[in-house]
Design an enzyme around this catalytic site. Sequence first.
Site, mmCIF file in Angstrom:
data_model
loop_
_atom_site.group_PDB
_atom_site.id
_atom_site.type_symbol
_atom_site.label_atom_id
_atom_site.label_comp_id
_atom_site.label_asym_id
_atom_site.label_seq_id
_atom_site.Cartn_x
_atom_site.Cartn_y
_atom_site.Cartn_z
ATOM 1 C CE LYS A 181 -3.851 2.011 2.661
ATOM 2 N NZ LYS A 181 -4.731 1.809 3.837
ATOM 3 C CB SER A 194 -7.831 3.604 2.742
ATOM 4 O OG SER A 194 -6.991 3.074 3.767
ATOM 5 C CB SER A 219 -8.269 0.572 5.587
ATOM 6 O OG SER A 219 -8.951 1.793 5.706
#
Length: 566
Positions: A66, A140, A164
């Site tokens: 990420k 996210s 997330s």
Amino acid sequence: MEDRMEGSFEATRAAADALPERLQALAQRSEANASHQHWITRLTPDQSLAATREAGALSGLTFAIKDNIDLAGVPTTAACPAYAYTPTRSATVVERLLGAGATPLGKSNLDQFATGLVGTRSPYGVCRNAIDPTRISGGSSAGSAVAVALGEADFALGTDTAGSGRIPAAFHGLVGLKPSRGLLPTTGVVPACRSLDCVTTFTRTVTDAATLLDLLSGIDGEDPLGRTLPSRVFPNPPTVGVPLTEQLAFANPQWGPDAFARACERLVDVGCTVVPVDIKPFVEAGNLLYDGPWVAERAVAVGDFIDAHPSEIHPVTAAIIGGASKQDAADAFRGFDALREKGAAANAILGEVDAIMVPTADRFPTLEEVLAKPIAVNTALGRFTNFMNLLDYAALAVPTPSTPLPFGVTLFAGAGSDHALLELAAMFRGEAWRAPRGYPLVLAGAHMDGLPLNHQIRSRGGRLLRACQTAPGYRLLALPGGPPERPALIADPSSEARIEVELWDLPADTIGSFLQGIPSPLGLGQVRLDDGASYVGFIGAAGCEQGAQDITAHGGWRPWLAARAR
């Protein structure tokens, strides 16, 4: 329950000589999947090979990162081009993966500054679901989940503050591990809400998630919120709470109710006792995350940058973090008091069961629905996720049996229950759990959590059971030589000191290679702990006192290191 072991690390690991060809094939797959917009920076096969180190436990496996987690030499953007910087070293969790031989594929797309559960708030494009591109990927950690679901990455790193690491897993049929706060270091991670942030993993199986947890956990000395936790064990059979029927209220009645009912039946099938519980206090605690002062902690992380670069910020992200301006110090204390009140009620309910299972989400929105009501839909998605980091719980999102669209549940329990949740989830999923443990080992020095030789324990799948003390009857010596410096625990019936130690657990198939490397003058012997139990541990051999310093008065190796450093 179908067996999903075909996605396990063992089945997908590539031989070292086959890795270049595999990386080429994966790069071509990424190009074909470009419409999902799941990458921000995709490394070339040559770049991935250059970042790959010598053989280790994860050799031949690929992973996505990420893009709020640092990879040395590659820009970290947090999905905001103006914020981008190029780190000179990798985040601790990335460094541990590289040290285990894993191969990075690149940096994945996310909701800007990790603010959102939808995967649509990025200037690098709306991240589309890998299974139904008309629906959201979940955020996210959107791109990380998509990369695994599309078969490009064998696993991925994400982060989780409000859900997330769980919502994207549920929307892609993946396992999303949200560990106990502080168990995985956040050094090298762009903070969202620092006191709540967790590094998470996306895998295809529960056993793969367990492998990563053992490799990645452990304090690193630079994360002030890092901690060690004793491992909880559930009784057999465990009692699992589920929400009262009237508290489920799925927004998609054709999608969720039947799937959750089958998940409850599955728990019974594997021997669990299932009981209804009132989840109202949990949901009310979760409402504090954005309605309370914690949004101000997001402003602490990136608020100054947002104020200086308003045109570079996604409008929804700006609106959420901008809400911090409405909070003052009095609001913070009101929020802390409210959380203690709601938390006490929630913990009392959790104390009546071993774990609780909830739907990971009660809806699976389309992109059109989210774009029409971006904040309202995102808020609704956090109903079953927002409270878990606030209340200091461990959580594991797992897929349920095949449905037309993916559906997932989340198992959660108190901090330190990570391995117990993994074992319960493996039963739920029908996965063969790892061989029984049974090789506890007492450590007193450089092999303890966060110290220089701890990697020799973790790389073999070791896990910390608890920090504890010896019973009276031992002295602690600092041996000459090094680095690394090492102590020796020696028996002395006249000593009344209690020495700080740790009790670890090693798998049967790795303890032999570890014990073979024990250097002189250390040996193995029985060490009695302050609870009266005795376990095998390192004991100084005869003659080890020569040239050594007696540091018993410090009470342990860490206190002595700290005192010497002052």
